[in-house]
Design a protein around this motif. Structure first.
Motif, PDB file in Angstrom:
ATOM      1  N   GLY A 115     -33.284   2.816  36.134  1.00  0.00           N
ATOM      2  CA  GLY A 115     -33.161   4.099  35.456  1.00  0.00           C
ATOM      3  C   GLY A 115     -33.209   5.289  36.392  1.00  0.00           C
ATOM      4  O   GLY A 115     -33.030   6.425  35.935  1.00  0.00           O
ATOM      5  N   ALA A 116     -33.436   5.043  37.685  1.00  0.00           N
ATOM      6  CA  ALA A 116     -33.526   6.145  38.636  1.00  0.00           C
ATOM      7  C   ALA A 116     -32.147   6.716  38.945  1.00  0.00           C
ATOM      8  O   ALA A 116     -31.150   5.991  38.981  1.00  0.00           O
ATOM      9  N   GLU A 117     -32.089   8.023  39.167  1.00  0.00           N
ATOM     10  CA  GLU A 117     -30.868   8.685  39.609  1.00  0.00           C
ATOM     11  C   GLU A 117     -30.826   8.640  41.131  1.00  0.00           C
ATOM     12  O   GLU A 117     -31.802   9.011  41.808  1.00  0.00           O
ATOM     13  N   VAL A 118     -29.717   8.179  41.678  1.00  0.00           N
ATOM     14  CA  VAL A 118     -29.599   8.042  43.127  1.00  0.00           C
ATOM     15  C   VAL A 118     -28.359   8.778  43.614  1.00  0.00           C
ATOM     16  O   VAL A 118     -27.426   9.036  42.853  1.00  0.00           O
ATOM     17  N   LYS A 119     -28.363   9.100  44.883  1.00  0.00           N
ATOM     18  CA  LYS A 119     -27.214   9.712  45.545  1.00  0.00           C
ATOM     19  C   LYS A 119     -26.528   8.666  46.410  1.00  0.00           C
ATOM     20  O   LYS A 119     -27.110   7.638  46.757  1.00  0.00           O
ATOM     21  N   ALA A 120     -25.301   8.944  46.746  1.00  0.00           N
ATOM     22  CA  ALA A 120     -24.560   8.027  47.608  1.00  0.00           C
ATOM     23  C   ALA A 120     -25.290   7.859  48.933  1.00  0.00           C
ATOM     24  O   ALA A 120     -25.645   8.841  49.589  1.00  0.00           O
ATOM     25  N   THR A 225     -20.536  10.934  35.134  1.00  0.00           N
ATOM     26  CA  THR A 225     -20.151  12.350  35.296  1.00  0.00           C
ATOM     27  C   THR A 225     -18.852  12.404  36.100  1.00  0.00           C
ATOM     28  O   THR A 225     -18.873  12.307  37.323  1.00  0.00           O
ATOM     29  N   PRO A 226     -17.722  12.564  35.415  1.00  0.00           N
ATOM     30  CA  PRO A 226     -17.542  12.773  33.971  1.00  0.00           C
ATOM     31  C   PRO A 226     -17.448  11.449  33.221  1.00  0.00           C
ATOM     32  O   PRO A 226     -17.510  10.378  33.816  1.00  0.00           O
ATOM     33  N   LEU A 227     -17.249  11.580  31.897  1.00  0.00           N
ATOM     34  CA  LEU A 227     -17.012  10.417  31.052  1.00  0.00           C
ATOM     35  C   LEU A 227     -15.524  10.208  30.857  1.00  0.00           C
ATOM     36  O   LEU A 227     -14.734  11.154  30.927  1.00  0.00           O
ATOM     37  N   ARG A 228     -15.144   8.973  30.576  1.00  0.00           N
ATOM     38  CA  ARG A 228     -13.770   8.650  30.187  1.00  0.00           C
ATOM     39  C   ARG A 228     -13.786   8.145  28.754  1.00  0.00           C
ATOM     40  O   ARG A 228     -14.549   7.238  28.428  1.00  0.00           O
ATOM     41  N   ILE A 229     -12.957   8.724  27.914  1.00  0.00           N
ATOM     42  CA  ILE A 229     -12.857   8.283  26.529  1.00  0.00           C
ATOM     43  C   ILE A 229     -11.558   7.481  26.408  1.00  0.00           C
ATOM     44  O   ILE A 229     -10.466   8.023  26.554  1.00  0.00           O
ATOM     45  N   ALA A 230     -11.693   6.198  26.151  1.00  0.00           N
ATOM     46  CA  ALA A 230     -10.528   5.323  26.032  1.00  0.00           C
ATOM     47  C   ALA A 230     -10.131   5.207  24.565  1.00  0.00           C
ATOM     48  O   ALA A 230     -10.970   4.908  23.703  1.00  0.00           O
ATOM     49  N   ILE A 231      -8.862   5.469  24.271  1.00  0.00           N
ATOM     50  CA  ILE A 231      -8.323   5.355  22.914  1.00  0.00           C
ATOM     51  C   ILE A 231      -7.042   4.535  22.952  1.00  0.00           C
ATOM     52  O   ILE A 231      -6.462   4.316  24.017  1.00  0.00           O
ATOM     53  N   ASP A 285     -24.758  16.812  33.318  1.00  0.00           N
ATOM     54  CA  ASP A 285     -26.151  16.384  33.334  1.00  0.00           C
ATOM     55  C   ASP A 285     -26.345  14.952  32.867  1.00  0.00           C
ATOM     56  O   ASP A 285     -27.474  14.463  32.779  1.00  0.00           O
ATOM     57  N   GLY A 286     -25.237  14.283  32.531  1.00  0.00           N
ATOM     58  CA  GLY A 286     -25.335  12.905  32.087  1.00  0.00           C
ATOM     59  C   GLY A 286     -26.002  12.743  30.738  1.00  0.00           C
ATOM     60  O   GLY A 286     -26.501  11.651  30.422  1.00  0.00           O
ATOM     61  N   ALA A 287     -26.004  13.803  29.917  1.00  0.00           N
ATOM     62  CA  ALA A 287     -26.679  13.729  28.623  1.00  0.00           C
ATOM     63  C   ALA A 287     -25.976  12.790  27.653  1.00  0.00           C
ATOM     64  O   ALA A 287     -26.616  12.191  26.791  1.00  0.00           O
ATOM     65  N   ILE A 288     -24.672  12.675  27.775  1.00  0.00           N
ATOM     66  CA  ILE A 288     -23.916  11.807  26.868  1.00  0.00           C
ATOM     67  C   ILE A 288     -23.822  10.424  27.499  1.00  0.00           C
ATOM     68  O   ILE A 288     -23.256  10.262  28.575  1.00  0.00           O
TER      69      ILE A 288
END
Length: 405
Positions: A115-120, A225-231, A285-288
């Motif tokens: 669950g940790a946020e990491v950087k490259a 970040t960002p998200l991709r919405i597949a339809i 912010d990765g909220a979604i």
């Protein structure tokens, strides 16, 4: 006569005789005249038919004329309405990678948690390096020895006491030693597992002190970040969707966002005959979260349409959906329609003239081509007050297909 004479002689009476009386034949003529008059009167109805009275004829004509059905009509003027393609989709992460172990060994350190946020480049795990350090030291010593032999071979060649073949052999030995050093350094570098990009540790399958084989799954990192919405786009609407179009997205969690179509496939799925498209949605912010359901709405243009209540729709004799209108002569016309868009208070229909008089009440009692008594519907909403709803996320959408499935 003899009998009568004898009878009279016997009785002493004189018989009456009317044969020679002038009035004895009058009754016969009277009776014959009455018979002729009666026959003439009875035949007068055939020979001289009576003419019907004018008042009776007019009354019969009024009674035989069909009475027109009274219907309520409303004037409708077509307006421009936005066409929207709607589809259900799924939110996908921009990048989702499973990190595999490039070497085998014992885990010495796991500096991150699930669950940790990491950087490259951040360290996710470290292997024990005792063996790797020893292999690197040995490789470096072999390289130093090979370097000395190569230098001596070149010096002796310059003095004329060595051969070119010996120098070539020494050069080959040196190259192999250098390659061994490089391999040892890389192997030692593989003992440090780093994050390949910015993201969140979604899975962490290792613990301190655990032995891991090369190729084993160690951690899963997700970048949303960002998200991709597949339809999926039906083949009928493929021409309406293009890269660069704006899209509105409503997620099942309640969040809404605006995105851009960044990819439209050109190869249909063999089973569904649909094309994959992706919409990019900012999610700084990765909220979604990734993986949730979303509804996508893409404006594809405008079309002229009429706004009506679904209650006035009718079915034609062939089962076609349409409405009934009246012309200038108050004659009913059935018109086929195309549902452009649905709202909470009505629907927008197309494929019709710009101006019409639509039957709003009584359409179920009249048929195409029938004359009616059209009266204005006083309860109808004025056309000026009818307007398309804005593209509200989550609103229902109907198409004559063709959805926006």
């Amino acid at each position: 006569m003899t009998n009568q004479t004898d009878m009279s002689a016997n009785t002493g009476r004189t018989p009456l005789d009317f044969d020679n009386d002038a009035g004895s034949s009058r009754s016969k003529y009277v009776a014959g005249g009455l018979v002729v008059a009666l026959v003439g009167w009875m035949g007068s109805g055939v020979v001289l038919p009576s003419e019907p009275e004018a008042s009776d004829t007019a009354q019969d004509a009024v009674s035989e004329a069909p009475r027109r059905v009274a219907v309520a009509v409303q004037d409708s003027v077509a307006r421009a309405v936005a066409q929207v393609f709607a589809a259900e989709g799924q939110a996908l992460a921009e990048r989702d990678t499973m990190i595999l172990a490039e070497t085998g060994g014992q885990i010495a350190e796991v500096p991150v948690e699930r669950g940790a946020e990491v950087k490259a480049g951040d360290v996710i795990a470290r292997f024990e390096t005792t063996r790797g350090d020893a292999d690197l030291t040995r490789a470096r010593e072999e390289r130093n020895r090979a370097q000395r032999e190569f230098d001596n071979a070149q010096t002796l060649l310059q003095r004329g006491t060595s051969t070119v073949d010996r120098v070539a052999q020494a050069r080959s030995t040196l190259a192999a030693a250098e390659a061994a050093v490089t391999a040892a350094e890389e192997a030692l570098g593989d003992t440090i597992v780093r994050a390949p990009f910015d993201g969140r540790i979604e899975a962490l399958g290792i613990e301190h002190g655990e032995f891991v084989n090369a190729g084993a799954e160690m951690a899963r990192i997700v970048d949303s970040t960002p998200l991709r919405i597949a339809i999926q786009i039906p083949q009928q609407q493929l021409a309406d969707i293009k890269a660069g179009q704006r899209a509105q997205v409503a997620f099942i969690t309640g969040e809404t966002a605006e995105g851009v179509v960044r990819f439209v496939g050109r190869s249909a799925d063999a089973q569904t005959r649909t094309f994959t498209a992706e919409i990019e949605v900012p999610n700084p912010d990765g909220a979604i979260p990734a993986g949730i359901s979303a509804q996508v709405r893409i404006a594809t243009g405008e079309q002229v349409a009429h706004f009506v209540s679904p209650a006035i729709l009718s079915l034609g004799t062939d089962g076609t959906l349409g409405i009934k209108t009246v012309d200038a002569e108050q004659r009913v016309e059935f018109r086929k329609i195309e549902i452009i868009r649905a709202q909470t208070d009505g629907i927008w229909i197309g494929g019709l003239p710009e101006q019409m008089r639509i039957i709003s009440v009584g359409q179920g009692f009249v048929n195409d081509g029938e004359l009616v008594d059209a009266r204005a519907d006083e309860e109808a909403t004025p056309v000026a007050e009818m307007a398309p709803e804005p593209m509200v996320l989550g609103a229902s959408e109907s198409r004559d297909e063709g959805a926006i499935q």
